[in-house]
Design a protein around this motif. Structure first.
Motif, PDB file in Angstrom:
ATOM      1  N   VAL A   1       2.176  -1.093  -6.295  1.00 63.36           N
ATOM      2  CA  VAL A   1       1.934   0.026  -5.272  1.00 63.36           C
ATOM      3  C   VAL A   1       0.375   0.181  -5.358  1.00 63.36           C
ATOM      4  O   VAL A   1       0.157   0.802  -6.408  1.00 63.36           O
ATOM      5  CB  VAL A   1       2.725   1.272  -5.181  1.00 63.36           C
ATOM      6  N   ASN A   2      -0.100  -0.126  -4.489  1.00 63.41           N
ATOM      7  CA  ASN A   2      -1.635   0.154  -4.375  1.00 63.41           C
ATOM      8  C   ASN A   2      -2.071   1.420  -3.548  1.00 63.41           C
ATOM      9  O   ASN A   2      -1.598   1.795  -2.555  1.00 63.41           O
ATOM     10  CB  ASN A   2      -2.427  -0.840  -3.727  1.00 63.41           C
ATOM     11  N   PRO A   3      -2.766   2.513  -4.412  1.00 63.75           N
ATOM     12  CA  PRO A   3      -3.034   3.491  -4.030  1.00 63.75           C
ATOM     13  C   PRO A   3      -4.190   3.748  -2.784  1.00 63.75           C
ATOM     14  O   PRO A   3      -4.785   2.506  -2.529  1.00 63.75           O
ATOM     15  CB  PRO A   3      -3.773   4.264  -4.914  1.00 63.75           C
TER      16      PRO A   3
ATOM     17  N   SER B   1      10.841   2.151   2.138  1.00 61.37           N
ATOM     18  CA  SER B   1      10.038   2.938   3.093  1.00 61.37           C
ATOM     19  C   SER B   1       9.212   3.932   2.480  1.00 61.37           C
ATOM     20  O   SER B   1       9.454   4.477   1.428  1.00 61.37           O
ATOM     21  CB  SER B   1      10.785   3.419   4.077  1.00 61.37           C
ATOM     22  N   ASP B   2       8.093   4.100   3.022  1.00 62.12           N
ATOM     23  CA  ASP B   2       6.962   5.084   2.569  1.00 62.12           C
ATOM     24  C   ASP B   2       6.756   5.097   1.040  1.00 62.12           C
ATOM     25  O   ASP B   2       7.086   5.932   0.169  1.00 62.12           O
ATOM     26  CB  ASP B   2       7.544   6.635   2.656  1.00 62.12           C
TER      27      ASP B   2
ATOM     28  N   GLN C   1       1.013  -1.269   0.025  1.00 59.00           N
ATOM     29  CA  GLN C   1      -0.002  -0.017  -0.077  1.00 59.00           C
ATOM     30  C   GLN C   1       0.879   1.217   0.010  1.00 59.00           C
ATOM     31  O   GLN C   1       1.897   1.291   0.538  1.00 59.00           O
ATOM     32  CB  GLN C   1      -1.032  -0.047   1.262  1.00 59.00           C
ATOM     33  N   GLU C   2       0.378   2.485  -0.659  1.00 56.50           N
ATOM     34  CA  GLU C   2       1.243   3.525  -0.485  1.00 56.50           C
ATOM     35  C   GLU C   2       1.369   3.969   0.690  1.00 56.50           C
ATOM     36  O   GLU C   2       0.602   3.722   1.709  1.00 56.50           O
ATOM     37  CB  GLU C   2       0.201   4.509  -1.359  1.00 56.50           C
ATOM     38  N   ALA C   3       2.740   4.582   1.004  1.00 57.57           N
ATOM     39  CA  ALA C   3       2.965   4.716   2.333  1.00 57.57           C
ATOM     40  C   ALA C   3       3.480   3.751   3.265  1.00 57.57           C
ATOM     41  O   ALA C   3       4.138   4.215   4.213  1.00 57.57           O
ATOM     42  CB  ALA C   3       2.154   5.852   2.869  1.00 57.57           C
ATOM     43  N   GLU C   4       3.343   2.621   2.982  1.00 64.46           N
ATOM     44  CA  GLU C   4       3.833   1.647   3.692  1.00 64.46           C
ATOM     45  C   GLU C   4       5.120   1.065   3.267  1.00 64.46           C
ATOM     46  O   GLU C   4       5.909   1.607   2.355  1.00 64.46           O
ATOM     47  CB  GLU C   4       2.682   0.289   3.684  1.00 64.46           C
ATOM     48  N   THR C   5       5.683   0.104   4.200  1.00 62.66           N
ATOM     49  CA  THR C   5       6.861  -0.450   3.792  1.00 62.66           C
ATOM     50  C   THR C   5       6.941  -1.831   3.290  1.00 62.66           C
ATOM     51  O   THR C   5       6.127  -2.573   3.545  1.00 62.66           O
ATOM     52  CB  THR C   5       7.675  -0.521   5.152  1.00 62.66           C
ATOM     53  N   VAL C   6       7.948  -2.064   2.429  1.00 56.21           N
ATOM     54  CA  VAL C   6       8.064  -3.463   1.765  1.00 56.21           C
ATOM     55  C   VAL C   6       9.343  -3.919   1.672  1.00 56.21           C
ATOM     56  O   VAL C   6      10.479  -2.972   1.633  1.00 56.21           O
ATOM     57  CB  VAL C   6       7.346  -3.241   0.481  1.00 56.21           C
TER      58      VAL C   6
ATOM     59  N   ARG D   1      14.955   6.607   0.585  1.00 60.53           N
ATOM     60  CA  ARG D   1      13.696   5.542   1.194  1.00 60.53           C
ATOM     61  C   ARG D   1      14.278   4.212   0.975  1.00 60.53           C
ATOM     62  O   ARG D   1      13.573   3.335   1.415  1.00 60.53           O
ATOM     63  CB  ARG D   1      12.711   6.002   0.453  1.00 60.53           C
ATOM     64  N   PHE D   2      15.484   4.134   0.146  1.00 61.46           N
ATOM     65  CA  PHE D   2      15.728   2.582  -0.035  1.00 61.46           C
ATOM     66  C   PHE D   2      16.928   2.448   0.895  1.00 61.46           C
ATOM     67  O   PHE D   2      17.919   2.898   0.864  1.00 61.46           O
ATOM     68  CB  PHE D   2      16.188   2.613  -1.621  1.00 61.46           C
ATOM     69  N   SER D   3      16.802   1.161   1.342  1.00 53.06           N
ATOM     70  CA  SER D   3      18.015   0.761   2.296  1.00 53.06           C
ATOM     71  C   SER D   3      18.088  -0.890   1.973  1.00 53.06           C
ATOM     72  O   SER D   3      17.169  -1.645   1.521  1.00 53.06           O
ATOM     73  CB  SER D   3      17.747   0.816   3.845  1.00 53.06           C
TER      74      SER D   3
END
Lengths: 114, 112
Positions: free
Chosen positions: A112-114, A80-81, A14-19, A63-65
């Protein structure tokens, strides 16, 4: 021969979530490089992040690690985000110490789902 | 900005035809690479070159040849195209042993 395995053909977030996208590799070398590449629908491959094996500190780019576990030969990417523009195919890649060629994993398609 | 260009975005050829895929880079990179990309298989290296007139086989060279007559140009040749060569072809270039690889936009080749 070196191999790179991405066990998740598809992931969604989901948008704004972490994967977190997973990658494992096999090598007998101690000095090598690992990469994550992004391929959006435009097909242009873009380097997201790189990790040198001799560095213990995990690489970070905004946002990438990554979570680099050398003993386990694991190299996961955390986004992230999440943003809609992160939707793409992500490839993990390995480069050995002796040359410039890359070995790629199978890829993970991120939605990525809005 | 590094720029890697490929001669066609889409190409349709018939079985048995000779096919040329061209790649040009503008950053004076020594190394150039040809990959094919297939669903579920990722990118696989076909051939690479680390200097003019030099070439090395990658993991899947069968059915392909390459030519590098000038530093900026690396050509992939399908001598007699077959349907199993229908794929996405990506070219890349890099500097030295440690340089990042920069990719072209890809050519989607269909062989009918």
């Amino acid at each position: 021969a070196q191999t790179v395995t991405q066990s998740q053909p598809e992931m969604s977030v989901q948008e704004a979530e972490t994967v977190t996208l997973s990658c494992t590799y096999d090598t007998s070398e101690s000095d090598y490089y690992l990469f994550w590449y992004k391929q959006p629908p435009s097909r242009q491959m873009i380097l997201v992040i790189r990790q040198e094996a001799y560095k213990q500190q995990n690489a970070t780019e905004n946002r990438f690690s990554v979570n680099f576990q050398k003993a386990a030969k694991s190299f996961s990417l955390k986004i992230s985000d999440s943003q809609l523009g992160d939707a793409a195919m992500y490839f993990c890649a390995y480069r050995g110490p002796g040359g410039s060629r890359l070995t790629f994993g199978e890829g993970t398609q991120l939605t990525v789902n809005p | 900005d590094v720029k890697v260009t490929q001669s066609s975005r889409y190409l349709v050829k018939r079985t048995g035809e000779k096919v040329f895929l061209e790649c040009v880079q503008d950053m004076d990179h020594e190394n150039m690479f040809w990959y094919r990309q297939d669903p579920g298989l990722g990118l696989r290296l076909i051939y690479f070159s680390y200097d003019v007139k030099m070439k090395e086989k990658g993991d899947i060279p069968e059915g392909y040849s390459v030519s590098r007559e000038k530093k900026e140009r690396f050509s992939l040749i399908l001598e007699s195209a077959s349907t199993n060569q229908t794929s996405m072809y990506l070219c890349a270039s890099s500097r030295g042993l440690r340089g990042e690889q920069y990719f072209g936009p890809g050519t989607r080749l269909t062989v009918t």
